[in-house]
Motif scaffolding. Structure first.
Motif, short mmCIF file in Angstrom:
data_model
loop_
_atom_site.label_atom_id
_atom_site.label_comp_id
_atom_site.label_asym_id
_atom_site.label_seq_id
_atom_site.Cartn_x
_atom_site.Cartn_y
_atom_site.Cartn_z
N ALA A 119 0.88 -1.24 -0.02
CA ALA A 119 0.05 0.10 -0.23
C ALA A 119 0.69 1.26 0.11
O ALA A 119 0.60 2.37 -0.87
CB ALA A 119 -0.99 -0.14 1.11
N ALA A 136 2.12 2.62 -3.45
CA ALA A 136 1.05 2.68 -4.51
C ALA A 136 1.33 3.89 -5.49
O ALA A 136 0.90 3.94 -6.46
CB ALA A 136 -0.39 2.73 -3.94
N HIS A 189 -3.21 -4.87 -2.77
CA HIS A 189 -3.44 -4.00 -1.35
C HIS A 189 -4.45 -3.23 -0.79
O HIS A 189 -4.55 -3.21 0.30
CB HIS A 189 -2.24 -2.75 -1.59
CG HIS A 189 -2.98 -1.75 -2.52
ND1 HIS A 189 -3.34 -0.84 -2.05
CD2 HIS A 189 -2.83 -1.42 -3.64
CE1 HIS A 189 -3.62 0.07 -2.99
NE2 HIS A 189 -3.39 -0.21 -4.04
N GLY A 196 3.74 1.25 -9.61
CA GLY A 196 2.20 1.61 -9.70
C GLY A 196 1.98 2.42 -11.12
O GLY A 196 1.07 2.19 -11.62
N SER A 219 -2.67 7.85 -9.63
CA SER A 219 -3.65 7.79 -8.90
C SER A 219 -5.00 7.96 -10.07
O SER A 219 -6.23 7.40 -9.74
CB SER A 219 -3.88 8.65 -7.90
OG SER A 219 -3.68 9.96 -8.48
#
Length: 470
Positions: A65, A68, A129, A73, A251
């Protein structure tokens, strides 16, 4: 098609996840960016991934996590978006030889086979995660789920997020508003495509109204297409697929990819419905913050958000029953449990997006401050005679670094030559010999060498030193 990339020779070992990912990323359409490709508004197939970096990233294990927003990622979500978009029809505004080559490579049989091998590897790496971060499950009833959905709506309405505040607080307001729109364009069309994907199939025997409900929400996106184009035009942007690929945050990709991931997981249809409920409540809760922020930053009240058809709080509660009650009646409490995981995971990714975007906007708006901080850090290193790990690069004219993030704080120190550094479509930052810049971990950026040759160093700054000077 006679390009060798279109055949099926030399496929990787399907039991070697990193070999599979590297083979998929070797698609010529995903090659590293050139100097003229900061944006690709006329070529929806040109999607730079930075495949050379895959040599030291491990996609064979789930991402933790805390990692990320790091490089695995970002590159993982870029590749996963390519996997999902292979099932969409993408039409360029016009044909030319370069577009045709990238289209043929993108849609090739080899690409499609490798995409199916890479998809479970990437989904496992990128989304596992979330399982460790879900809240304790409550009672699996429709009433309990409805209460959670409405609670999320109330929270999002009261606290729309730090990203909007960061954009409004920026000195470069137009730049901040433009970047906010770039991120909206990175996940909202993807969410619409995932919704259309979920609506496919034969579900009427189990849920006669599900397809109609899903398609009605997708139709809203279709009907808003002209207003969406006008929204982007206010920032001199275009609604072209992947046009601003290099400037999409990790994100932002993640939010759209998560909906695709669940839409294609036919074993857990209610998980998608839970994530969809969050997307709809988030759209309703953030419509006015988007409108106000873009008015403040771009100087115009966007008609798109003014006229965006969103659900009311009452409609949201009713939608829980519309989407899930028939499934609950047939399959029991498992449906609620799935929906709660989709809702919780989507909320988690939206919160991460808000923090990531706020940090990116704040950093990009304070480049001069980070240049001064870089000078202070370098002076401290020199004065104390500290040994700091660093990477050194010697690059020639027009060598371009596809946008990326670092997994640690770094300085950029120009020894000789000149480069352009960028983190937005609005402008480029010129760096010359002797210039320094601090790049915090996970901040998206790229560069192009302007001189015949440029030598620069990237000292890796320990977290304690970063906190000391920042």
């Amino acid at each position: 098609m006679n390009d060798s990339w279109h055949d099926l020779v030399d496929l990787p070992d399907p039991n070697d996840p990193n070999a599979v990912v590297k083979a998929f990323a070797a698609n010529p359409a995903f090659r590293a960016a050139e100097w003229s490709e900061l944006t690709c508004e006329d070529n929806p197939f040109r999607r730079p991934v930075r495949p050379d970096d895959l040599g030291w990233l491990d996609y064979g294990v789930p991402m933790r996590a805390e990692n990320a927003l790091k490089l695995s990622g970002l590159l993982g979500h870029r590749m996963l978006r390519n996997v999902y978009d292979l099932d969409q029809l993408l039409l360029p505004p016009q044909e030319d030889p370069a577009v045709t080559r990238d289209r043929d490579a993108y849609y090739s049989t080899r690409s499609r086979v490798l995409a199916q091998l890479a998809r479970p590897v990437l989904e496992r790496h990128l989304f596992t995660h979330l399982e460790q971060q879900r809240p304790e499950p409550g009672r699996p009833t429709l009433d309990a789920l409805r209460a959670r959905v409405l609670e999320q709506y109330d929270r999002r309405s009261a606290e729309p997020g730090a990203a909007f505040a960061a954009a409004r607080a920026a000195r470069g307001r137009r730049e901040a508003g433009t970047f906010l729109l770039l991120q909206y364009g990175a996940f909202e069309p993807a969410a619409a495509a995932a919704l259309a994907t979920a609506a496919l199939g034969e579900v009427t025997l189990a849920h006669p109204g599900l397809r109609t409900a899903l398609l009605s929400h997708h139709q809203r996106w279709v009907q808003d297409a002209d207003r969406y184009a006008a929204l982007l035009a206010a920032a001199e942007l275009r609604p072209a697929p992947a046009a601003y690929w290099q400037l999409s945050l990790n994100s932002s990709f993640a939010r759209g990819n998560h909906l695709h991931h669940l839409a294609l997981d036919r074993r857990r249809p209610a998980a998608f419905l839970g994530a969809l409920l969050f997307h709809l409540l988030d759209t309703a809760a953030t419509r006015e913050p988007y409108a106000q922020t873009l008015q403040d930053t771009l100087g115009t009240r966007p008609g798109y958000f003014e006229e965006l058809r969103t659900v009311t709080r009452q409609e949201l509660g009713e939608l829980v029953d519309t989407l899930l009650a028939p499934l609950c009646a047939r399959y029991g409490p498992t449906v609620i449990e799935q929906a709660e995981t989709g809702l919780a995971d989507a909320a988690r990714l939206a919160g991460q997006w808000d923090e990531d975007l706020a940090a990116q906007l704040t950093w990009a708006d304070s480049i001069e401050q980070h240049q001064r901080t870089a000078e202070r850090i370098q002076q401290h290193i020199d004065d104390q005679g500290l040994e700091i790990d660093l990477d050194t690069f010697v690059e020639s004219w027009e060598v371009t670094s596809t946008t990326h993030v670092h997994d640690e704080h770094r300085l950029v120190v120009i020894e000789s030559g000149q480069m352009h550094f960028w983190n937005n479509v609005t402008h480029k930052i010129e760096l010359n010999a002797g210039d320094k810049l601090l790049i915090p971990l996970s901040r998206l950026h790229g560069s192009t060498v302007l001189s015949g040759e440029c030598t620069y160093h990237q000292p890796i700054i320990p977290d304690a030193m970063f906190r000391q000077f920042s």
